[in-house]
Design a protein around this motif. Structure first.
Motif, PDB file in Angstrom:
ATOM      1  N   VAL A 173      10.471   1.967  19.055  1.00  0.00           N
ATOM      2  CA  VAL A 173       9.852   3.068  18.325  1.00  0.00           C
ATOM      3  C   VAL A 173      10.506   3.219  16.962  1.00  0.00           C
ATOM      4  O   VAL A 173      11.674   2.886  16.765  1.00  0.00           O
ATOM      5  CB  VAL A 173       9.954   4.411  19.068  1.00  0.00           C
ATOM      6  N   VAL A 174       9.722   3.741  16.057  1.00  0.00           N
ATOM      7  CA  VAL A 174      10.213   4.033  14.721  1.00  0.00           C
ATOM      8  C   VAL A 174       9.813   5.471  14.422  1.00  0.00           C
ATOM      9  O   VAL A 174       8.749   5.927  14.847  1.00  0.00           O
ATOM     10  CB  VAL A 174       9.591   3.066  13.686  1.00  0.00           C
ATOM     11  N   VAL A 175      10.679   6.194  13.738  1.00  0.00           N
ATOM     12  CA  VAL A 175      10.357   7.551  13.308  1.00  0.00           C
ATOM     13  C   VAL A 175       9.889   7.470  11.856  1.00  0.00           C
ATOM     14  O   VAL A 175      10.586   6.912  11.011  1.00  0.00           O
ATOM     15  CB  VAL A 175      11.585   8.479  13.430  1.00  0.00           C
ATOM     16  N   VAL A 176       8.691   7.994  11.601  1.00  0.00           N
ATOM     17  CA  VAL A 176       8.127   7.915  10.253  1.00  0.00           C
ATOM     18  C   VAL A 176       7.688   9.294   9.779  1.00  0.00           C
ATOM     19  O   VAL A 176       7.188  10.093  10.563  1.00  0.00           O
ATOM     20  CB  VAL A 176       6.905   6.953  10.210  1.00  0.00           C
ATOM     21  N   ALA A 177       7.859   9.543   8.496  1.00  0.00           N
ATOM     22  CA  ALA A 177       7.339  10.771   7.901  1.00  0.00           C
ATOM     23  C   ALA A 177       5.850  10.578   7.646  1.00  0.00           C
ATOM     24  O   ALA A 177       5.401   9.449   7.422  1.00  0.00           O
ATOM     25  CB  ALA A 177       8.073  11.064   6.606  1.00  0.00           C
ATOM     26  N   ASP A 178       5.087  11.671   7.686  1.00  0.00           N
ATOM     27  CA  ASP A 178       3.642  11.552   7.470  1.00  0.00           C
ATOM     28  C   ASP A 178       3.102  12.738   6.694  1.00  0.00           C
ATOM     29  O   ASP A 178       3.343  13.883   7.072  1.00  0.00           O
ATOM     30  CB  ASP A 178       2.912  11.455   8.822  1.00  0.00           C
ATOM     31  N   VAL A 179       2.353  12.449   5.623  1.00  0.00           N
ATOM     32  CA  VAL A 179       1.641  13.518   4.918  1.00  0.00           C
ATOM     33  C   VAL A 179       0.136  13.260   4.914  1.00  0.00           C
ATOM     34  O   VAL A 179      -0.617  14.009   4.305  1.00  0.00           O
ATOM     35  CB  VAL A 179       2.130  13.694   3.450  1.00  0.00           C
ATOM     36  N   LEU A 180      -0.292  12.201   5.604  1.00  0.00           N
ATOM     37  CA  LEU A 180      -1.720  11.870   5.627  1.00  0.00           C
ATOM     38  C   LEU A 180      -2.452  12.520   6.807  1.00  0.00           C
ATOM     39  O   LEU A 180      -3.676  12.497   6.868  1.00  0.00           O
ATOM     40  CB  LEU A 180      -1.917  10.353   5.689  1.00  0.00           C
ATOM     41  N   ALA A 187      11.060   5.572   6.099  1.00  0.00           N
ATOM     42  CA  ALA A 187       9.881   5.049   6.795  1.00  0.00           C
ATOM     43  C   ALA A 187       8.806   6.112   6.738  1.00  0.00           C
ATOM     44  O   ALA A 187       9.088   7.296   6.958  1.00  0.00           O
ATOM     45  CB  ALA A 187      10.214   4.694   8.245  1.00  0.00           C
ATOM     46  N   ALA A 188       7.569   5.701   6.446  1.00  0.00           N
ATOM     47  CA  ALA A 188       6.487   6.670   6.323  1.00  0.00           C
ATOM     48  C   ALA A 188       5.157   5.990   6.580  1.00  0.00           C
ATOM     49  O   ALA A 188       5.015   4.779   6.401  1.00  0.00           O
ATOM     50  CB  ALA A 188       6.469   7.291   4.926  1.00  0.00           C
ATOM     51  N   VAL A 189       4.181   6.811   6.999  1.00  0.00           N
ATOM     52  CA  VAL A 189       2.800   6.354   7.104  1.00  0.00           C
ATOM     53  C   VAL A 189       2.251   6.221   5.688  1.00  0.00           C
ATOM     54  O   VAL A 189       2.352   7.159   4.895  1.00  0.00           O
ATOM     55  CB  VAL A 189       1.946   7.377   7.887  1.00  0.00           C
ATOM     56  N   VAL A 190       1.669   5.054   5.364  1.00  0.00           N
ATOM     57  CA  VAL A 190       1.036   4.898   4.048  1.00  0.00           C
ATOM     58  C   VAL A 190      -0.477   4.704   4.174  1.00  0.00           C
ATOM     59  O   VAL A 190      -1.186   4.723   3.168  1.00  0.00           O
ATOM     60  CB  VAL A 190       1.658   3.745   3.221  1.00  0.00           C
ATOM     61  N   SER A 247      -7.441  -9.078   8.065  1.00  0.00           N
ATOM     62  CA  SER A 247      -7.351  -8.035   7.039  1.00  0.00           C
ATOM     63  C   SER A 247      -7.303  -6.686   7.726  1.00  0.00           C
ATOM     64  O   SER A 247      -7.713  -6.553   8.880  1.00  0.00           O
ATOM     65  CB  SER A 247      -8.596  -8.066   6.136  1.00  0.00           C
ATOM     66  N   VAL A 248      -6.814  -5.695   6.984  1.00  0.00           N
ATOM     67  CA  VAL A 248      -6.773  -4.351   7.540  1.00  0.00           C
ATOM     68  C   VAL A 248      -7.309  -3.376   6.495  1.00  0.00           C
ATOM     69  O   VAL A 248      -7.042  -3.509   5.302  1.00  0.00           O
ATOM     70  CB  VAL A 248      -5.349  -3.994   8.034  1.00  0.00           C
ATOM     71  N   TRP A 249      -8.139  -2.415   6.961  1.00  0.00           N
ATOM     72  CA  TRP A 249      -8.725  -1.414   6.069  1.00  0.00           C
ATOM     73  C   TRP A 249      -8.244  -0.029   6.440  1.00  0.00           C
ATOM     74  O   TRP A 249      -8.174   0.314   7.605  1.00  0.00           O
ATOM     75  CB  TRP A 249     -10.251  -1.444   6.191  1.00  0.00           C
ATOM     76  N   ALA A 250      -7.965   0.762   5.409  1.00  0.00           N
ATOM     77  CA  ALA A 250      -7.534   2.142   5.610  1.00  0.00           C
ATOM     78  C   ALA A 250      -8.147   2.980   4.501  1.00  0.00           C
ATOM     79  O   ALA A 250      -7.755   2.864   3.349  1.00  0.00           O
ATOM     80  CB  ALA A 250      -6.012   2.238   5.576  1.00  0.00           C
ATOM     81  N   THR A 251      -9.126   3.800   4.856  1.00  0.00           N
ATOM     82  CA  THR A 251      -9.749   4.663   3.837  1.00  0.00           C
ATOM     83  C   THR A 251      -8.770   5.745   3.417  1.00  0.00           C
ATOM     84  O   THR A 251      -8.595   6.030   2.234  1.00  0.00           O
ATOM     85  CB  THR A 251     -11.023   5.330   4.410  1.00  0.00           C
ATOM     86  N   LYS A 252      -8.146   6.338   4.416  1.00  0.00           N
ATOM     87  CA  LYS A 252      -7.174   7.394   4.130  1.00  0.00           C
ATOM     88  C   LYS A 252      -5.813   6.736   3.913  1.00  0.00           C
ATOM     89  O   LYS A 252      -5.204   6.228   4.851  1.00  0.00           O
ATOM     90  CB  LYS A 252      -7.121   8.366   5.317  1.00  0.00           C
ATOM     91  N   LYS A 253      -5.382   6.699   2.671  1.00  0.00           N
ATOM     92  CA  LYS A 253      -4.075   6.064   2.412  1.00  0.00           C
ATOM     93  C   LYS A 253      -3.403   6.706   1.205  1.00  0.00           C
ATOM     94  O   LYS A 253      -4.003   7.501   0.474  1.00  0.00           O
ATOM     95  CB  LYS A 253      -4.247   4.568   2.216  1.00  0.00           C
ATOM     96  N   THR A 254      -2.148   6.363   1.005  1.00  0.00           N
ATOM     97  CA  THR A 254      -1.385   6.829  -0.148  1.00  0.00           C
ATOM     98  C   THR A 254      -2.148   6.455  -1.426  1.00  0.00           C
ATOM     99  O   THR A 254      -2.584   5.312  -1.569  1.00  0.00           O
ATOM    100  CB  THR A 254      -0.011   6.136  -0.099  1.00  0.00           C
ATOM    101  N   ASP A 255      -2.294   7.422  -2.349  1.00  0.00           N
ATOM    102  CA  ASP A 255      -3.107   7.207  -3.556  1.00  0.00           C
ATOM    103  C   ASP A 255      -2.754   5.914  -4.297  1.00  0.00           C
ATOM    104  O   ASP A 255      -3.628   5.194  -4.754  1.00  0.00           O
ATOM    105  CB  ASP A 255      -2.913   8.373  -4.535  1.00  0.00           C
TER     106      ASP A 255
END
Lengths: 96, 96, 96, 96, 96
Positions: free
Chosen positions: B40-47, B79-82, A9-17
């Motif tokens: 490598v992958v290029v991803v957008a990030d707003v987190l 592609a983006a960080v979620v 499993s993977v946990w991410a507190t900070k994530k997309t709403d």
């Protein structure tokens, strides 16, 4: 869709709403010889798949439709468990 | 979705208009042994993911929905960080 | 999205009507060590990327949105340049 | 689309509701020399493909459109058989 | 999009209704050295590409838009020829 074994499993507190309160599994795609590969995919799951179980996973719209049937496009995910495998029948004579 | 380590950033002054003011990270997908691969992958990030952090990344509509929840199809990115990973639990006995 | 080096151009007189007057580049995806790979991708470009430049490329809807912002679904293409790279910062200590 | 040989079936009692009553095959993509690879893909099938037959499979919207022509986006699947192959003509002189 | 050499054709009498009367080619993606690979892709074609010709192929919506411009989502296909190549200019000094 692809077959995979649930390995963690993977946990991410900070994530997309829109991903709040979802469970994310780490799965390991398997090949024809049912050997796990070293690649991993992160998949959302609402079916309750456990560690060590073999699952069918789907990508894209199919994954979102499995997690949020009424509003799939609201989700920032693109991989999900769509079935927990009971049985795989492979005709070994057809495999090289 | 896939797991990756953030290894850098990329800048492009000349780019598609709808990508203005977005931050683009260079990430390195990791495998089951948590070893970074050379792809490598290029991803957008707003987190706000930082160098060295492990992130969950998504492709396609899922990525656009993470960056622009109100109008995802307006973006030329796929592609983006979620999520920024706190913990990965892998059951080693399930890994070949 | 992926990073690639522009290595050439491709011409096709006989093509899908909605691709008329578009420029198609041949690009070479690069890996973490910035080495070009031998795979090639054909991408549409309206930003004016030149031979030898490093570009950020996107697939699918993202690509169509970059080439025809007002009517992306009218196009029969699924890869495009979305940015011309000025600088890539990679933290070498994070790379295996 | 890709060519594959049908090598088995997979059963999942616990699955996404919208997949009830569908048949899922395990197929083995083949390469130019018509050798099966070790990778497997799970595909939905309504054409009645049998073990050992060669099939054309499609991904994404195309797959859903093959299984549920009237409401493709209702399905949580992204791979399906779209044709059962009668004949493949390969010009061997064009193959390296 | 990708570059490929047309190496054959595939016939399927039993197929998804919406694919009737379409021609399906077997193509062989090529790499930067213009060597054919052993992978094959099945693509729909309405441009009349012949055996041995090099083509530009596209996936997904782009492919359906090339085959049925007026109603792309009616088709169960996700790969198509979108151009027949006249010339590829590769700057060899940029290739490793």
């Amino acid at each position: 869709m692809f077959l995979a074994k649930v390995v963690g499993s993977v946990w991410a507190t900070k994530k997309t709403d829109n991903l709040d309160n979802l469970k994310f599994l780490v799965v390991n795609p398997i090949n024809l010889k049912k050997e796990p590969l070293t690649d991993v995919v992160v998949v959302a799951d609402v079916l309750g798949a456990g560690i060590g179980e073999t699952v069918i996973c789907a990508y894209g719209h199919a994954a979102r439709k499995a997690i949020a049937p009424d509003d799939p496009s609201a989700l920032s995910l693109e991989a999900a468990v769509v079935g927990i495998v009971d049985k795989i029948d492979i005709d070994k004579s057809k495999i090289k």
